[in-house]
Design a protein around this motif. Structure first.
Motif, PDB file in Angstrom:
ATOM      1  N   PHE A   1       0.830  -1.197   0.000  1.00 44.56           N
ATOM      2  CA  PHE A   1       0.000   0.000   0.000  1.00 44.56           C
ATOM      3  C   PHE A   1       0.867   1.251   0.000  1.00 44.56           C
ATOM      4  N   GLU A   2       0.624   2.128  -0.947  1.00 44.17           N
ATOM      5  CA  GLU A   2       1.391   3.380  -1.030  1.00 44.17           C
ATOM      6  C   GLU A   2       0.500   4.546  -0.611  1.00 44.17           C
ATOM      7  N   GLY A   3       1.117   5.615  -0.217  1.00 44.01           N
ATOM      8  CA  GLY A   3       0.322   6.788   0.155  1.00 44.01           C
ATOM      9  C   GLY A   3      -0.166   6.707   1.585  1.00 44.01           C
ATOM     10  N   PRO A   4      -0.565   7.859   2.141  1.00 48.88           N
ATOM     11  CA  PRO A   4      -1.013   7.931   3.525  1.00 48.88           C
ATOM     12  C   PRO A   4      -2.369   7.276   3.769  1.00 48.88           C
ATOM     13  N   VAL A   5      -2.522   6.755   4.965  1.00 51.35           N
ATOM     14  CA  VAL A   5      -3.806   6.178   5.368  1.00 51.35           C
ATOM     15  C   VAL A   5      -4.338   7.108   6.447  1.00 51.35           C
ATOM     16  N   SER A   6      -5.363   7.865   6.122  1.00 53.59           N
ATOM     17  CA  SER A   6      -5.946   8.791   7.086  1.00 53.59           C
ATOM     18  C   SER A   6      -7.319   8.337   7.568  1.00 53.59           C
ATOM     19  N   TYR A   7      -8.016   7.613   6.710  1.00 47.36           N
ATOM     20  CA  TYR A   7      -9.344   7.119   7.074  1.00 47.36           C
ATOM     21  C   TYR A   7      -9.476   5.642   6.736  1.00 47.36           C
ATOM     22  N   VAL A   8     -10.017   4.890   7.693  1.00 43.47           N
ATOM     23  CA  VAL A   8     -10.234   3.460   7.499  1.00 43.47           C
ATOM     24  C   VAL A   8     -11.691   3.159   7.807  1.00 43.47           C
ATOM     25  N   ALA A   9     -12.287   2.297   7.000  1.00 47.84           N
ATOM     26  CA  ALA A   9     -13.687   1.941   7.230  1.00 47.84           C
ATOM     27  C   ALA A   9     -13.856   0.476   7.550  1.00 47.84           C
ATOM     28  N   GLY A  10     -14.947   0.172   8.233  1.00 54.00           N
ATOM     29  CA  GLY A  10     -15.280  -1.203   8.554  1.00 54.00           C
ATOM     30  C   GLY A  10     -16.717  -1.352   8.079  1.00 54.00           C
ATOM     31  N   CYS A  11     -17.102  -2.507   7.593  1.00 54.28           N
ATOM     32  CA  CYS A  11     -18.481  -2.688   7.147  1.00 54.28           C
ATOM     33  C   CYS A  11     -18.993  -4.054   7.570  1.00 54.28           C
ATOM     34  N   ASP A  12     -20.311  -4.198   7.594  1.00 56.67           N
ATOM     35  CA  ASP A  12     -20.896  -5.461   8.036  1.00 56.67           C
ATOM     36  C   ASP A  12     -22.336  -5.564   7.558  1.00 56.67           C
ATOM     37  N   LEU A  13     -22.891  -6.762   7.641  1.00 59.98           N
ATOM     38  CA  LEU A  13     -24.280  -6.993   7.272  1.00 59.98           C
ATOM     39  C   LEU A  13     -24.970  -7.821   8.332  1.00 59.98           C
ATOM     40  N   THR A  14     -26.274  -7.643   8.457  1.00 60.17           N
ATOM     41  CA  THR A  14     -27.051  -8.464   9.376  1.00 60.17           C
ATOM     42  C   THR A  14     -28.367  -8.724   8.658  1.00 60.17           C
ATOM     43  N   PHE A  15     -29.071  -9.766   9.092  1.00 55.68           N
ATOM     44  CA  PHE A  15     -30.322 -10.127   8.430  1.00 55.68           C
ATOM     45  C   PHE A  15     -31.440 -10.340   9.430  1.00 55.68           C
ATOM     46  N   LEU A  16     -32.668 -10.032   8.993  1.00 53.28           N
ATOM     47  CA  LEU A  16     -33.800 -10.276   9.881  1.00 53.28           C
ATOM     48  C   LEU A  16     -33.970 -11.782  10.043  1.00 53.28           C
ATOM     49  N   ASN A  17     -33.808 -12.511   8.954  1.00 47.48           N
ATOM     50  CA  ASN A  17     -33.836 -13.969   9.028  1.00 47.48           C
ATOM     51  C   ASN A  17     -32.789 -14.494   8.044  1.00 47.48           C
ATOM     52  N   PRO A  18     -31.600 -14.782   8.538  1.00 44.10           N
ATOM     53  CA  PRO A  18     -30.495 -15.230   7.689  1.00 44.10           C
ATOM     54  C   PRO A  18     -30.732 -16.571   6.992  1.00 44.10           C
TER      55      PRO A  18
ATOM     56  N   MET B   1     -34.725  -9.662   4.509  1.00 46.80           N
ATOM     57  CA  MET B   1     -34.289  -8.268   4.571  1.00 46.80           C
ATOM     58  C   MET B   1     -32.902  -8.188   5.201  1.00 46.80           C
ATOM     59  N   GLY B   2     -32.031  -7.429   4.576  1.00 43.29           N
ATOM     60  CA  GLY B   2     -30.685  -7.277   5.109  1.00 43.29           C
ATOM     61  C   GLY B   2     -30.415  -5.822   5.456  1.00 43.29           C
ATOM     62  N   ILE B   3     -29.490  -5.613   6.355  1.00 44.87           N
ATOM     63  CA  ILE B   3     -29.111  -4.253   6.745  1.00 44.87           C
ATOM     64  C   ILE B   3     -27.581  -4.208   6.654  1.00 44.87           C
ATOM     65  N   ALA B   4     -27.068  -3.171   6.025  1.00 44.68           N
ATOM     66  CA  ALA B   4     -25.617  -3.035   5.888  1.00 44.68           C
ATOM     67  C   ALA B   4     -25.150  -1.741   6.533  1.00 44.68           C
TER      68      ALA B   4
ATOM     69  N   ARG C   1     -15.706  -4.195  14.404  1.00 44.96           N
ATOM     70  CA  ARG C   1     -16.458  -4.302  15.650  1.00 44.96           C
ATOM     71  C   ARG C   1     -17.537  -3.216  15.752  1.00 44.96           C
ATOM     72  N   MET C   2     -17.163  -2.007  15.390  1.00 44.73           N
ATOM     73  CA  MET C   2     -18.122  -0.907  15.477  1.00 44.73           C
ATOM     74  C   MET C   2     -19.219  -1.027  14.426  1.00 44.73           C
ATOM     75  N   ALA C   3     -18.854  -1.497  13.243  1.00 47.19           N
ATOM     76  CA  ALA C   3     -19.854  -1.661  12.179  1.00 47.19           C
ATOM     77  C   ALA C   3     -20.857  -2.724  12.626  1.00 47.19           C
ATOM     78  N   HIS C   4     -20.343  -3.753  13.300  1.00 42.07           N
ATOM     79  CA  HIS C   4     -21.204  -4.840  13.784  1.00 42.07           C
ATOM     80  C   HIS C   4     -22.131  -4.362  14.907  1.00 42.07           C
ATOM     81  N   ASN C   5     -21.578  -3.688  15.871  1.00 42.18           N
ATOM     82  CA  ASN C   5     -22.389  -3.204  16.993  1.00 42.18           C
ATOM     83  C   ASN C   5     -23.444  -2.197  16.537  1.00 42.18           C
ATOM     84  N   PHE C   6     -23.064  -1.380  15.599  1.00 39.50           N
ATOM     85  CA  PHE C   6     -23.988  -0.366  15.081  1.00 39.50           C
ATOM     86  C   PHE C   6     -25.197  -1.062  14.448  1.00 39.50           C
TER      87      PHE C   6
END
Length: 225
Positions: free
Chosen positions: A23-40, A46-49, A206-211
DNA sequence: GCGACAG
DNA sequence: ATCTTGTCGC
Protein backbone atom coordinates in the motif's frame (compact mmCIF):
# COMPACT_ATOMS: atom_id res chain seq x y z
CA UNK A 1 -32.64 -19.19 -8.51
CA UNK A 2 -29.02 -18.09 -8.54
CA UNK A 3 -26.68 -19.81 -10.99
CA UNK A 4 -23.57 -20.69 -8.98
CA UNK A 5 -22.01 -22.38 -11.98
CA UNK A 6 -21.91 -19.06 -13.83
CA UNK A 7 -20.93 -17.27 -10.64
CA UNK A 8 -17.78 -19.36 -10.62
CA UNK A 9 -16.95 -18.12 -14.12
CA UNK A 10 -17.47 -14.53 -12.98
CA UNK A 11 -15.17 -15.12 -10.02
CA UNK A 12 -12.39 -16.46 -12.24
CA UNK A 13 -12.64 -13.36 -14.42
CA UNK A 14 -12.67 -10.90 -11.50
CA UNK A 15 -9.85 -12.73 -9.75
CA UNK A 16 -7.47 -11.67 -12.55
CA UNK A 17 -8.28 -8.04 -11.78
CA UNK A 18 -7.21 -8.32 -8.13
CA UNK A 19 -4.02 -6.37 -7.46
CA UNK A 20 -1.71 -7.37 -4.62
CA UNK A 21 0.91 -4.68 -3.92
CA UNK A 22 2.34 -2.81 -0.97
CA UNK A 23 0.00 0.00 0.00
CA UNK A 24 1.39 3.38 -1.03
CA UNK A 25 0.32 6.79 0.16
CA UNK A 26 -1.01 7.93 3.52
CA UNK A 27 -3.81 6.18 5.37
CA UNK A 28 -5.95 8.79 7.09
CA UNK A 29 -9.34 7.12 7.07
CA UNK A 30 -10.23 3.46 7.50
CA UNK A 31 -13.69 1.94 7.23
CA UNK A 32 -15.28 -1.20 8.55
CA UNK A 33 -18.48 -2.69 7.15
CA UNK A 34 -20.90 -5.46 8.04
CA UNK A 35 -24.28 -6.99 7.27
CA UNK A 36 -27.05 -8.46 9.38
CA UNK A 37 -30.32 -10.13 8.43
CA UNK A 38 -33.80 -10.28 9.88
CA UNK A 39 -33.84 -13.97 9.03
CA UNK A 40 -30.50 -15.23 7.69
CA UNK A 41 -31.97 -18.66 6.89
CA UNK A 42 -34.73 -17.42 4.62
CA UNK A 43 -34.34 -16.26 1.01
CA UNK A 44 -35.27 -13.69 0.11
CA UNK A 45 -34.93 -11.81 3.39
CA UNK A 46 -34.29 -8.27 4.57
CA UNK A 47 -30.68 -7.28 5.11
CA UNK A 48 -29.11 -4.25 6.75
CA UNK A 49 -25.62 -3.04 5.89
CA UNK A 50 -23.42 -0.53 7.69
CA UNK A 51 -20.16 1.36 7.23
CA UNK A 52 -18.24 3.07 9.99
CA UNK A 53 -15.37 5.36 9.04
CA UNK A 54 -12.60 6.01 11.55
CA UNK A 55 -9.67 8.41 11.56
CA UNK A 56 -6.40 6.49 11.34
CA UNK A 57 -4.43 5.83 13.41
CA UNK A 58 -6.34 7.72 16.11
CA UNK A 59 -9.37 5.41 15.86
CA UNK A 60 -11.88 8.26 16.25
CA UNK A 61 -15.31 7.76 14.69
CA UNK A 62 -15.85 10.06 11.72
CA UNK A 63 -19.04 8.73 10.16
CA UNK A 64 -21.61 5.94 10.39
CA UNK A 65 -24.20 5.01 7.75
CA UNK A 66 -26.64 2.16 7.23
CA UNK A 67 -29.11 1.01 4.61
CA UNK A 68 -31.61 -1.84 4.37
CA UNK A 69 -32.90 -3.80 1.43
CA UNK A 70 -33.98 -7.12 0.02
CA UNK A 71 -31.34 -9.84 -0.25
CA UNK A 72 -32.33 -12.59 -2.66
CA UNK A 73 -29.18 -14.67 -2.99
CA UNK A 74 -28.66 -17.43 -0.38
CA UNK A 75 -25.48 -17.92 1.57
CA UNK A 76 -23.28 -20.56 0.00
CA UNK A 77 -19.65 -20.88 1.19
CA UNK A 78 -17.34 -19.48 -1.47
CA UNK A 79 -19.94 -17.13 -2.93
CA UNK A 80 -20.49 -14.68 -0.11
CA UNK A 81 -19.74 -11.68 -2.30
CA UNK A 82 -22.76 -12.20 -4.52
CA UNK A 83 -25.03 -12.17 -1.48
CA UNK A 84 -23.54 -9.20 0.37
CA UNK A 85 -22.03 -6.82 -2.17
CA UNK A 86 -25.27 -5.27 -3.51
CA UNK A 87 -26.16 -3.88 -0.06
CA UNK A 88 -22.57 -2.98 0.71
CA UNK A 89 -22.44 -0.85 -2.45
CA UNK A 90 -25.67 0.87 -1.47
CA UNK A 91 -24.28 1.72 1.96
CA UNK A 92 -20.88 2.78 0.61
CA UNK A 93 -22.61 5.25 -1.71
CA UNK A 94 -23.99 7.11 1.31
CA UNK A 95 -20.56 7.92 2.74
CA UNK A 96 -19.41 11.54 2.71
CA UNK A 97 -15.88 10.62 3.76
CA UNK A 98 -14.34 8.05 1.44
CA UNK A 99 -11.96 5.72 3.32
CA UNK A 100 -8.41 5.05 2.14
CA UNK A 101 -8.82 1.42 3.13
CA UNK A 102 -11.90 -0.67 3.91
CA UNK A 103 -11.93 -3.74 6.14
CA UNK A 104 -14.53 -6.29 5.09
CA UNK A 105 -15.99 -8.96 7.38
CA UNK A 106 -14.86 -12.10 5.53
CA UNK A 107 -11.91 -13.32 3.44
CA UNK A 108 -9.92 -11.58 0.73
CA UNK A 109 -7.66 -13.80 -1.40
CA UNK A 110 -7.65 -16.65 1.15
CA UNK A 111 -10.44 -18.16 -0.92
CA UNK A 112 -10.70 -21.27 -3.14
CA UNK A 113 -10.70 -19.15 -6.30
CA UNK A 114 -8.83 -16.18 -4.88
CA UNK A 115 -11.88 -13.94 -4.71
CA UNK A 116 -13.40 -13.73 -1.26
CA UNK A 117 -15.97 -11.01 -0.53
CA UNK A 118 -13.26 -8.48 0.38
CA UNK A 119 -11.46 -8.90 -2.95
CA UNK A 120 -14.72 -9.02 -4.89
CA UNK A 121 -15.91 -5.78 -3.29
CA UNK A 122 -12.54 -4.11 -3.82
CA UNK A 123 -12.39 -4.97 -7.50
CA UNK A 124 -15.95 -3.84 -8.15
CA UNK A 125 -15.22 -0.38 -6.71
CA UNK A 126 -11.54 -0.26 -7.52
CA UNK A 127 -10.64 0.54 -3.91
CA UNK A 128 -8.16 -0.91 -1.36
CA UNK A 129 -9.74 -3.56 0.87
CA UNK A 130 -8.66 -5.99 3.57
CA UNK A 131 -10.44 -9.19 4.50
CA UNK A 132 -10.77 -10.01 8.20
CA UNK A 133 -12.61 -13.25 8.93
CA UNK A 134 -13.41 -15.08 12.14
CA UNK A 135 -12.99 -18.56 10.69
CA UNK A 136 -10.56 -20.11 8.17
CA UNK A 137 -11.75 -20.88 4.64
CA UNK A 138 -8.75 -21.66 2.48
CA UNK A 139 -5.00 -22.10 2.80
CA UNK A 140 -2.45 -23.86 4.96
CA UNK A 141 -1.19 -22.45 8.23
CA UNK A 142 0.12 -23.28 11.68
CA UNK A 143 -1.85 -22.43 14.79
CA UNK A 144 -0.30 -19.21 16.18
CA UNK A 145 0.86 -18.80 19.79
CA UNK A 146 -1.69 -17.93 22.45
CA UNK A 147 -0.44 -14.42 23.27
CA UNK A 148 -1.90 -11.26 21.75
CA UNK A 149 0.22 -10.35 18.73
CA UNK A 150 1.27 -13.93 17.89
CA UNK A 151 0.67 -14.82 14.25
CA UNK A 152 1.47 -17.26 11.46
CA UNK A 153 1.19 -16.86 7.71
CA UNK A 154 -1.33 -18.58 5.45
CA UNK A 155 -0.08 -20.17 2.17
CA UNK A 156 -1.87 -21.44 -0.91
CA UNK A 157 -1.20 -24.83 -2.50
CA UNK A 158 1.86 -23.60 -4.41
CA UNK A 159 3.47 -22.06 -1.34
CA UNK A 160 2.48 -18.47 -2.03
CA UNK A 161 1.90 -16.34 1.08
CA UNK A 162 -1.73 -15.19 0.93
CA UNK A 163 -2.70 -14.17 4.45
CA UNK A 164 -2.06 -14.31 8.16
CA UNK A 165 -3.69 -15.80 11.24
CA UNK A 166 -3.44 -13.19 13.99
CA UNK A 167 -4.08 -13.64 17.69
CA UNK A 168 -5.64 -10.28 18.50
CA UNK A 169 -6.39 -11.15 22.11
CA UNK A 170 -4.62 -13.51 24.51
CA UNK A 171 -6.37 -16.82 24.87
CA UNK A 172 -9.07 -16.02 22.30
CA UNK A 173 -9.57 -17.56 18.88
CA UNK A 174 -7.53 -15.71 16.19
CA UNK A 175 -8.75 -13.78 13.14
CA UNK A 176 -7.82 -14.51 9.53
CA UNK A 177 -6.47 -11.53 7.61
CA UNK A 178 -5.80 -11.35 3.89
CA UNK A 179 -5.45 -8.74 1.13
CA UNK A 180 -8.69 -7.87 -0.56
CA UNK A 181 -7.48 -5.54 -3.30
CA UNK A 182 -4.68 -2.98 -3.87
CA UNK A 183 -2.73 -4.07 -0.78
CA UNK A 184 -0.42 -6.90 0.29
CA UNK A 185 -0.22 -9.24 3.26
CA UNK A 186 2.29 -7.15 5.23
CA UNK A 187 0.38 -3.87 4.84
CA UNK A 188 -2.91 -5.55 5.68
CA UNK A 189 -1.43 -7.04 8.84
CA UNK A 190 0.13 -3.74 9.88
CA UNK A 191 -3.10 -1.79 9.48
CA UNK A 192 -5.25 -4.34 11.26
CA UNK A 193 -2.80 -4.60 14.15
CA UNK A 194 -3.01 -0.84 14.63
CA UNK A 195 -6.81 -1.04 14.78
CA UNK A 196 -7.01 -3.69 17.47
CA UNK A 197 -7.55 -2.26 20.94
CA UNK A 198 -8.72 -4.73 23.57
CA UNK A 199 -11.16 -6.91 21.71
CA UNK A 200 -10.83 -9.78 19.25
CA UNK A 201 -12.06 -7.80 16.25
CA UNK A 202 -10.37 -4.65 14.89
CA UNK A 203 -12.37 -1.52 15.80
CA UNK A 204 -13.83 -0.74 12.35
CA UNK A 205 -15.35 -4.21 12.04
CA UNK A 206 -16.46 -4.30 15.65
CA UNK A 207 -18.12 -0.91 15.48
CA UNK A 208 -19.85 -1.66 12.18
CA UNK A 209 -21.20 -4.84 13.78
CA UNK A 210 -22.39 -3.20 16.99
CA UNK A 211 -23.99 -0.37 15.08
CA UNK A 212 -26.04 -2.88 13.10
CA UNK A 213 -27.33 -4.56 16.24
CA UNK A 214 -28.66 -1.17 17.34
CA UNK A 215 -30.26 -0.39 14.01
CA UNK A 216 -31.86 -3.83 13.73
CA UNK A 217 -33.32 -3.46 17.19
CA UNK A 218 -34.98 -0.16 16.24
CA UNK A 219 -36.23 -1.47 12.92
CA UNK A 220 -37.93 -4.45 14.53
CA UNK A 221 -39.56 -2.24 17.12
CA UNK A 222 -41.11 -0.17 14.31
CA UNK A 223 -42.35 -3.21 12.42
CA UNK A 224 -44.38 -4.37 15.43
CA UNK A 225 -46.37 -1.33 16.62
C1' DG B 1 -16.17 -41.19 -2.80
C1' DC B 2 -15.67 -38.27 1.50
C1' DG B 3 -15.11 -34.29 4.16
C1' DA B 4 -14.90 -29.34 4.57
C1' DC B 5 -17.36 -25.17 3.97
C1' DA B 6 -16.33 -16.98 5.34
C1' DG B 7 -21.31 -14.73 6.60
C1' DA C 1 -25.61 -14.66 10.04
C1' DT C 2 -30.65 -15.12 14.26
C1' DC C 3 -33.24 -16.46 18.55
C1' DT C 4 -31.40 -15.79 24.16
C1' DT C 5 -29.55 -16.48 30.17
C1' DG C 6 -26.87 -18.06 32.76
C1' DT C 7 -22.52 -19.65 33.78
C1' DC C 8 -17.67 -21.02 33.84
C1' DG C 9 -12.83 -19.32 33.58
C1' DC C 10 -9.13 -15.92 33.35
Amino acid sequence: MFDFKRATVVQRILKDKVSIASFEGPVSYVAGCDLTFLNPFKTPTMGIASFVVLKYPEIDVVEKVWVSGKVDIPYVPGFLGFREIPLLLKAYAKLSQRPDVTIVDGHGITHPRGLGVASHFGVVLGIPTIGCAKKPLYGKFEIPGMEKGDFSFIYDDVGEKIGVVLRTKTGVKPVYISPGHLINVESALEIVKNLVVSYKLPEPTRMAHNFLQEVRKHIRAEIKE
